[in-house]
Design a protein around this motif. Structure first.
Motif, PDB file in Angstrom:
ATOM      1  N   THR A 140     -34.326 -26.613 -38.006  1.00 48.75           N
ATOM      2  CA  THR A 140     -34.232 -26.361 -39.440  1.00 48.75           C
ATOM      3  C   THR A 140     -35.634 -26.405 -40.037  1.00 48.75           C
ATOM      4  O   THR A 140     -36.571 -26.944 -39.419  1.00 48.75           O
ATOM      5  N   GLN A 142     -36.616 -28.166 -42.450  1.00 47.11           N
ATOM      6  CA  GLN A 142     -36.970 -29.566 -42.686  1.00 47.11           C
ATOM      7  C   GLN A 142     -37.520 -30.203 -41.406  1.00 47.11           C
ATOM      8  O   GLN A 142     -38.509 -30.948 -41.448  1.00 47.11           O
ATOM      9  N   GLU A 143     -36.893 -29.892 -40.272  1.00 46.73           N
ATOM     10  CA  GLU A 143     -37.364 -30.438 -38.996  1.00 46.73           C
ATOM     11  C   GLU A 143     -38.758 -29.897 -38.653  1.00 46.73           C
ATOM     12  O   GLU A 143     -39.621 -30.641 -38.180  1.00 46.73           O
ATOM     13  N   ALA A 145     -40.965 -28.884 -40.804  1.00 45.59           N
ATOM     14  CA  ALA A 145     -41.904 -29.501 -41.742  1.00 45.59           C
ATOM     15  C   ALA A 145     -42.291 -30.909 -41.289  1.00 45.59           C
ATOM     16  O   ALA A 145     -43.451 -31.319 -41.416  1.00 45.59           O
ATOM     17  N   GLU A 146     -41.338 -31.643 -40.735  1.00 45.08           N
ATOM     18  CA  GLU A 146     -41.622 -32.999 -40.257  1.00 45.08           C
ATOM     19  C   GLU A 146     -42.584 -32.959 -39.062  1.00 45.08           C
ATOM     20  O   GLU A 146     -43.502 -33.772 -38.959  1.00 45.08           O
ATOM     21  N   LYS A 149     -46.022 -32.162 -40.294  1.00 44.43           N
ATOM     22  CA  LYS A 149     -46.622 -33.308 -40.987  1.00 44.43           C
ATOM     23  C   LYS A 149     -47.224 -34.290 -39.980  1.00 44.43           C
ATOM     24  O   LYS A 149     -48.321 -34.811 -40.175  1.00 44.43           O
ATOM     25  N   GLU A 174     -47.754 -27.344 -46.681  1.00 43.20           N
ATOM     26  CA  GLU A 174     -46.306 -27.316 -46.460  1.00 43.20           C
ATOM     27  C   GLU A 174     -45.602 -26.253 -47.293  1.00 43.20           C
ATOM     28  O   GLU A 174     -44.611 -25.661 -46.846  1.00 43.20           O
ATOM     29  N   SER A 178     -42.351 -22.128 -44.800  1.00 47.76           N
ATOM     30  CA  SER A 178     -41.162 -21.283 -44.647  1.00 47.76           C
ATOM     31  C   SER A 178     -41.509 -19.806 -44.581  1.00 47.76           C
ATOM     32  O   SER A 178     -41.075 -19.085 -43.667  1.00 47.76           O
TER      33      SER A 178
END
Length: 475
Positions: A140, A142-143, A145-146, A149, A174, A178
């Motif tokens: 995903t 979000q994953e 992005a983590e 980071k 960030e 996407s």
């Protein structure tokens, strides 16, 4: 040795391979699309077979190319660079048909063509790689992005099946993650038919250093030194230098040994290139392995005295590599400038058309590899590179001066080219010093873009004067 070789390519590299065949007394077989019917490689080859009216599709039609090879009596196929040169399926089908493939086998091409597999193989064999991930398509946002980071920005998305500077997106923050990920997937799908994308830590402003490898079928592997490919725009190389003006002998030996180890790790055979990123602390990381002849192979030929295409053919013919690493001696510096039919004032847009004037540069230790001639019509369907200008001199400083002089003599009219842009680079103090990295073009681009091309301006002035004179005579 082979009697006939089919060249599964076009343009400059096809011409280069035809010349190597002639040097070896081998008959050459060209293939061409309707758009290439007047191309130089068609004129030079001993035999030429038309593919189809499709300007691109024919060069990618594996079954048709193999059919032509069989019907023409070709014993081997040389894929050149681009098109099907790194297509494992093509290599496998050629081999299965009983024709010799001039290059590494299909397994090596497949492994090195998949960036994730290549990274894993290098890591298993102790080759330093850039910190990165497996394909992210099942993750995903979000994953992802983590992961980014933790890795730390900037990061870079890359197509797993990528190459040639395609399928790459650098992400600085960030908020752009996407959009960059989706754009990279789209480009990967469009260019390689595979939208798998992975992420690496972006090495900020590295030098792009590649080592030329030669390996035979008997386990002998040597390197022919490095090429500095840091002068590039949007991941497309513009100028290449051999050896790198900013690498000392100690680092050269260390990187060369790692390049040989990388080739041995995958049982590599034939000519290939191991590419590295070199950071500001002289730490280097494996980037990829190109399983084909490189566009810039000529500068390595100039400093070593070895014909790499001839070597490819001889190795594929089963000959043993009689050279050892101690036999490779570098003579001076060589620089290649890629001349493209592009309009630098319009964001380097391709500028195909008819060549009305063509005077290539000449002189001692000046070489031009090209596929164009006067009155040739550059097709709009292919890469915009029309010539490679290569010079050699005893020092880097002299090589830069010779390149500048040769560019000033090189005349192509009828289409706009990057010659004035390349001249501006030669005149730049940073380039003259030889200490630059991949940020050079993006950082200096505004003052490298020529304001106007003098020969075009002069031509316009002459034409205007003639028209004015005729107008005055008619009054």
């Amino acid at each position: 040795m082979f009697r006939k070789i089919l060249i599964a390519n076009r343009g400059e590299i096809a011409v280069r391979i035809i010349r190597a065949c002639k040097d070896l007394g081998i008959e050459s077989i060209a293939i061409y699309s309707q758009a290439d019917s007047k191309s130089l490689h068609v004129k030079m080859a001993d035999y030429a077979y038309k593919l189809s009216d499709d300007p691109i599709g024919g060069y990618l039609d594996i079954d048709l190319i193999i059919k032509i090879a069989k019907e023409s009596g070709a014993e081997a196929i040389h894929p050149g660079y681009g098109f099907l040169s790194e297509n494992a399926n093509f290599a496998r089908k050629v081999q299965e048909s009983g024709i010799v493939w001039i290059g590494p086998n299909d397994k090596v091409i497949a492994n090195m063509g998949d960036k994730n597999v290549a990274r894993a193989l290098m890591k298993q064999n102790g080759i330093p790689i850039v910190p990165g991930t497996d394909p992210l398509n099942d993750k995903t946002l979000q994953e992802i992005a983590e992961i980014a980071k933790v890795m730390g920005y900037p990061v870079i998305f890359k197509a797993s099946a990528g190459g040639g500077g395609k399928g790459i997106r650098v992400v600085e923050r960030e908020e752009d993650l996407s959009e960059s990920f989706e754009a990279c997937k789209r480009e990967a799908k469009a260019f390689f038919g595979n939208d798998d994308v992975f992420m690496e830590k972006c090495i900020t402003n590295p030098r792009h250093i590649e080592f030329q490898i030669l390996a035979d079928s008997y386990g002998n592997v040597i390197h022919l030194g490095e090429r500095d490919c840091s002068i590039q725009r949007r991941h497309q190389k513009l100028i290449e230098i051999a050896p790198s003006p900013s690498i000392d002998e100690g680092l050269r030996k260390k990187m060369g040994a790692v390049a040989i180890a990388a080739a041995k790790a995958v049982d590599y055979v034939n000519a290939g290139t191991v590419e590295f990123l070199l950071d500001e602390y002289n730490q280097f990381y494996f980037m990829e392995m190109n399983t084909r002849i490189q566009v810039e192979h000529g500068i390595t030929e100039e400093i070593t005295g070895l014909d790499l295409v001839v070597r490819q053919i001889r190795i594929a013919g089963g000959e043993i590599l009689e050279l050892e690493q101690k036999d490779i001696v570098f003579q001076g510096y060589a620089i290649e400038a890629r001349i493209n039919a592009e309009d630098t004032s319009s964001d380097f847009a391709p500028n195909p058309g008819k060549i009305t004037t063509y005077y290539p540069a000449l002189g001692p230790s000046v070489r031009v590899d090209s596929c164009i001639y006067k009155d040739y019509e550059i097709p709009s369907f292919y890469d915009s590179m029309v010539a490679k200008l290569i010079v050699r001199a005893t020092s880097y400083d002299l090589a830069v001066r010779k390149l500048s002089r040769a560019l000033s003599e090189f005349t192509i009219r009828g289409v706009k080219t990057t010659i004035p842009f390349l001249q501006k680079i030669c005149d730049d103090s940073i380039f003259k010093k030889g200490f630059f990295d991949t940020s050079y073009i993006p950082t200096n681009l505004p003052h490298l873009i020529p304001q106007e091309q003098k020969d075009e301006v002069d031509e316009v002035a002459i034409i205007s004067a003639i028209l004015a004179l005729k107008s005055a005579e008619g009054k």
